[in-house]
Motif scaffolding. Sequence first.
Motif, PDB file in Angstrom:
ATOM      1  N   CYS A 135      11.772   5.705   0.218  1.00 59.88           N
ATOM      2  CA  CYS A 135      10.743   4.688   0.379  1.00 59.88           C
ATOM      3  C   CYS A 135      10.118   4.707   1.768  1.00 59.88           C
ATOM      4  CB  CYS A 135      11.333   3.309   0.095  1.00 59.88           C
ATOM      5  SG  CYS A 135      10.155   1.952   0.252  1.00 59.88           S
ATOM      6  N   SER A 136      10.911   5.016   2.795  1.00 58.74           N
ATOM      7  CA  SER A 136      10.448   4.825   4.166  1.00 58.74           C
ATOM      8  C   SER A 136       9.992   6.097   4.867  1.00 58.74           C
ATOM      9  CB  SER A 136      11.559   4.172   5.001  1.00 58.74           C
ATOM     10  OG  SER A 136      11.879   2.894   4.488  1.00 58.74           O
ATOM     11  N   ALA A 137      10.409   7.260   4.396  1.00 56.34           N
ATOM     12  CA  ALA A 137       9.995   8.504   5.050  1.00 56.34           C
ATOM     13  C   ALA A 137       8.565   8.864   4.656  1.00 56.34           C
ATOM     14  CB  ALA A 137      10.946   9.639   4.689  1.00 56.34           C
ATOM     15  N   ILE A 138       7.996   9.809   5.379  1.00 58.10           N
ATOM     16  CA  ILE A 138       6.680  10.363   5.059  1.00 58.10           C
ATOM     17  C   ILE A 138       6.916  11.709   4.389  1.00 58.10           C
ATOM     18  CG2 ILE A 138       4.523  11.231   6.034  1.00 58.10           C
ATOM     19  CD1 ILE A 138       4.851   9.165   8.273  1.00 58.10           C
ATOM     20  N   TYR A 164       6.294   9.147  12.914  1.00 60.59           N
ATOM     21  CA  TYR A 164       5.624  10.194  12.147  1.00 60.59           C
ATOM     22  C   TYR A 164       6.444  11.472  12.227  1.00 60.59           C
ATOM     23  CZ  TYR A 164       2.007  13.079  10.063  1.00 60.59           C
ATOM     24  OH  TYR A 164       1.328  13.919   9.220  1.00 60.59           O
ATOM     25  N   GLY A 165       7.178  11.761  11.167  1.00 59.98           N
ATOM     26  CA  GLY A 165       7.977  12.974  11.071  1.00 59.98           C
ATOM     27  C   GLY A 165       8.046  13.403   9.625  1.00 59.98           C
ATOM     28  N   PRO A 166       7.023  14.097   9.118  1.00 55.36           N
ATOM     29  CA  PRO A 166       6.949  14.405   7.684  1.00 55.36           C
ATOM     30  C   PRO A 166       8.108  15.266   7.190  1.00 55.36           C
ATOM     31  CG  PRO A 166       4.844  14.810   8.780  1.00 55.36           C
ATOM     32  CD  PRO A 166       5.854  14.599   9.856  1.00 55.36           C
ATOM     33  N   LEU A 167       8.552  14.960   5.989  1.00 53.75           N
ATOM     34  CA  LEU A 167       9.523  15.771   5.266  1.00 53.75           C
ATOM     35  C   LEU A 167       8.818  16.428   4.081  1.00 53.75           C
ATOM     36  CD1 LEU A 167      12.539  13.266   5.103  1.00 53.75           C
ATOM     37  CD2 LEU A 167      12.232  15.155   6.713  1.00 53.75           C
ATOM     38  N   PHE A 168       9.188  17.662   3.775  1.00 47.15           N
ATOM     39  CA  PHE A 168       8.621  18.332   2.606  1.00 47.15           C
ATOM     40  C   PHE A 168       9.756  18.658   1.642  1.00 47.15           C
ATOM     41  CE2 PHE A 168       9.957  21.661   5.433  1.00 47.15           C
ATOM     42  CZ  PHE A 168      10.402  22.695   4.625  1.00 47.15           C
ATOM     43  N   ALA A 214      -2.223  15.853   2.016  1.00 43.94           N
ATOM     44  CA  ALA A 214      -1.790  14.990   3.120  1.00 43.94           C
ATOM     45  C   ALA A 214      -0.417  14.415   2.793  1.00 43.94           C
ATOM     46  CB  ALA A 214      -2.790  13.855   3.344  1.00 43.94           C
ATOM     47  N   PRO A 215       0.473  14.301   3.771  1.00 45.20           N
ATOM     48  CA  PRO A 215       1.760  13.634   3.538  1.00 45.20           C
ATOM     49  C   PRO A 215       1.543  12.186   3.109  1.00 45.20           C
ATOM     50  CG  PRO A 215       1.779  14.850   5.613  1.00 45.20           C
ATOM     51  CD  PRO A 215       0.357  14.832   5.140  1.00 45.20           C
ATOM     52  N   LYS A 216       2.487  11.667   2.330  1.00 47.38           N
ATOM     53  CA  LYS A 216       2.341  10.316   1.782  1.00 47.38           C
ATOM     54  C   LYS A 216       3.631   9.526   1.978  1.00 47.38           C
ATOM     55  CE  LYS A 216      -0.763  12.260  -1.680  1.00 47.38           C
ATOM     56  NZ  LYS A 216      -0.588  13.651  -1.172  1.00 47.38           N
ATOM     57  N   THR A 217       3.483   8.207   2.012  1.00 49.99           N
ATOM     58  CA  THR A 217       4.645   7.347   2.193  1.00 49.99           C
ATOM     59  C   THR A 217       4.474   6.045   1.433  1.00 49.99           C
ATOM     60  OG1 THR A 217       6.074   6.251   3.822  1.00 49.99           O
ATOM     61  CG2 THR A 217       3.722   6.302   4.306  1.00 49.99           C
ATOM     62  N   GLU A 218       5.625   5.470   1.030  1.00 56.07           N
ATOM     63  CA  GLU A 218       5.663   4.151   0.395  1.00 56.07           C
ATOM     64  C   GLU A 218       6.223   3.107   1.356  1.00 56.07           C
ATOM     65  OE1 GLU A 218       7.900   4.567  -3.191  1.00 56.07           O
ATOM     66  OE2 GLU A 218       6.405   5.830  -4.187  1.00 56.07           O
ATOM     67  N   ARG A 219       6.180   3.409   2.639  1.00 58.65           N
ATOM     68  CA  ARG A 219       6.771   2.529   3.648  1.00 58.65           C
ATOM     69  C   ARG A 219       6.176   1.129   3.616  1.00 58.65           C
ATOM     70  NH1 ARG A 219       6.614   5.217   9.393  1.00 58.65           N
ATOM     71  NH2 ARG A 219       7.875   6.758   8.261  1.00 58.65           N
ATOM     72  N   PHE A 238       0.838  -1.195   0.000  1.00 58.89           N
ATOM     73  CA  PHE A 238       0.000   0.000   0.000  1.00 58.89           C
ATOM     74  C   PHE A 238       0.874   1.247   0.000  1.00 58.89           C
ATOM     75  CE2 PHE A 238      -2.042  -3.348   2.456  1.00 58.89           C
ATOM     76  CZ  PHE A 238      -3.302  -3.434   1.883  1.00 58.89           C
ATOM     77  N   ASN A 239       0.424   2.257  -0.708  1.00 55.43           N
ATOM     78  CA  ASN A 239       0.881   3.617  -0.472  1.00 55.43           C
ATOM     79  C   ASN A 239      -0.138   4.265   0.460  1.00 55.43           C
ATOM     80  OD1 ASN A 239       3.116   3.374  -2.169  1.00 55.43           O
ATOM     81  ND2 ASN A 239       1.961   4.046  -3.969  1.00 55.43           N
ATOM     82  N   VAL A 240       0.344   5.101   1.372  1.00 56.75           N
ATOM     83  CA  VAL A 240      -0.521   5.613   2.432  1.00 56.75           C
ATOM     84  C   VAL A 240      -0.412   7.130   2.510  1.00 56.75           C
ATOM     85  CG1 VAL A 240      -1.149   5.435   4.872  1.00 56.75           C
ATOM     86  CG2 VAL A 240      -0.084   3.482   3.720  1.00 56.75           C
ATOM     87  N   ALA A 241      -1.558   7.802   2.586  1.00 56.73           N
ATOM     88  CA  ALA A 241      -1.612   9.231   2.898  1.00 56.73           C
ATOM     89  C   ALA A 241      -1.987   9.347   4.365  1.00 56.73           C
ATOM     90  CB  ALA A 241      -2.636   9.942   2.017  1.00 56.73           C
ATOM     91  N   VAL A 242      -1.100   9.936   5.167  1.00 58.79           N
ATOM     92  CA  VAL A 242      -1.279   9.920   6.618  1.00 58.79           C
ATOM     93  C   VAL A 242      -1.018  11.304   7.195  1.00 58.79           C
ATOM     94  CG1 VAL A 242       1.108   9.115   6.918  1.00 58.79           C
ATOM     95  CG2 VAL A 242      -0.550   8.794   8.778  1.00 58.79           C
TER      96      VAL A 242
END
Length: 686
Positions: free
Chosen positions: A487-490, A517-521, A442-447, A408-412
């Motif tokens: 791949c692992s960051a948000i 949970y520590g989003p990067l932009f 929303a931030p997203k991740t491929e974790r 899953f890709n996740v928007a969190v």
Amino acid sequence: MSQFRGLYLSLEEGITLTGVGLYAEPQSGAFIAPGDPRARWDDPGYGNPGEDQFGAMGYGEVNGRRGFVFHDACWSLVKQAYHPAPVPHERLFEVLDSLPIVMAGDSIDWGHDYGGLAILQDGTDYFPWEYLRFSDRQFRDGLSNIPYSANPLAISEVEEILAEAAQSPPSCSLRLSTAGRDPFNKLPEELCYIIAAHLPTSDVLNARRVSRSFWRTFDSQSFWASRFRGKSAGRSWLFEATRELENAGGIGHRDWRWLYRRTSDARLGRAARNRKRVWGLICHVVDILDLCWNELPSELPLPWRSPPSVSEEPTPAPSWVLVAGSIRGWGQDFSLLQKGCARLKIQRVAFSADGISRVAASTVRLGSSLYIAGLSLTATSGEVLTLGYRGGGSERSIHLPKPAITGFNVAVGLGGIHALQCISGTGADRQLSPWLGCPDDAPKTERLSGATTSGLSMVLEFGFDGLRMVSLAARQPTLPADHSLRCSAIWYPDVPNAKLNLNEGFLVAPQAYTSGYGPLFWTSFGGPGGVYLASLIKISVIGVIDRIDFTFNNEEVPAECRSFGRIGDRVDNEGDDSDEVVEFPIDGPGGEIVDRVELHQELFLEDSNAAGFLCREGLLAWFKMYTNRGRTCEVGRRSESHNRRVVRKAISAPLITGFYGAQYRYLGSGITLLGVITEPLLGTKD
């Protein structure tokens, strides 16, 4: 409006609704109310004893009790919203206990601005994960002449409205459009009335302009009565008007069309306008409370399997890869992030990844945000497994192609899972489904992009609070093969594409962002392959590295390439650098580019009593840019302190096209982390 009721939890009493208390000493934070919901603070003989005190909102437990408070007038409206059924106290407490407390600990963050009473900043100045987006609204002349301070019960004003004699409506003329064929002409007039009763008033009035079938709706008392009936009706806040019809049925003898016109905003007093505002907020809460929890059976039917519980895990225990919001109680280390949710319930399920044919998601709206409330998984055999919550809100399903679902890709966000995207197949057969939920802003991740174990088995753990999914984890025998930052960051607004080099070695602690949970932009100011660098004419650093702006001589450069970081409201202190702007002209049209970046990251020493993240990740203190013409620009402070150490980093590259970083508003800090994005020159290999 100083009278309140409490809803608190204690081990001895469970969840309890109090009687009416009086909040007479706001500085003390004391909430005292009789334990009997039929009692009041001014009953003879009641002396506000200390043993009736309880902790509420942002305060801790008092007398073993903690809970929430409501204006007594607002609680009366809550009861009317549920009439004739009782208010579900346990369900209400569960939802309240899932939401963050904001504004100095005296308000619950429902994701909205309380109908104008508070300020919810837009995304221009704040990132979605920054809690300072929510603040009190200041009124120049106080609250005396605005609706918010008026008693929302509005008893006298409502009685006056209902007692008024109906007046003749103004004359009305309407020009009908006769172009085209009218399909409603074939319907009976009664059926058109029924259709109109289920439409917003504005849509019905517009329909009258194009269809003669809806012309008589304007004179139908049944239609205007429907504007007052039902929780979702626009005038449902005037529940006294329809309460008299509950037993008799019909529409009575009231002139509903006149009453609709009489209760327009322009004709309401302060108290009635405040009731309308509060009623709308209550209806939003009722929609959330109406969600139904789906309890899994102790033994799941095939093809589903119940994975081992935590206590039954083999030794060594397999690893779990987790995506979650900012969950209260997780990690005792002080964080720059507000805790946005709680994990109150867990559901685990195992299945064969090639045995799923359809996935559906139920959603719930919290203010302006949409979250996933629950999921339904349909096996190829037709068996359906429902997880989490389900309600009357929207639900969307997707059909999965033949290749097995692999992740899953996740928007969190802070509050939990906004959207999921299913991944099927691998390599050339890899396919992405449409998003379930709402991934916007929303931030997203491929974790969790690789969530299967050996043999295409998938073991998932879903976490929920009182209204939404707050976490999703996949069990894996080993850590995922790709544990990179990409791949692992948000990431916000999206995960950077694989052509961009993130230069993880330039960061002090990249591993700090690959879990939790520590989003990067990130911002690609140079554009794909550096296409916009020839138009770059100035770089501006605002404040104490609060934001970096990029100025171009080309209007076609997208807005997302023009800024890095967000500022928000800042308190101007005399002598600080919050308004400082450092400008660095760049001759992009002449071929000048930034080709080197240096920075100082300040890390607090372990024995400095600083929060753990300040010791591990630190704060960006200073950075310097170099161009291919030998020109430089430096910003920030290269300070020396006995309780900090400075980590110096530098990177040189022929094509620097972007920055990425972290920004969490706290103690005046701006951008706390700075990473550099590079790309290969045309004609060279990665």
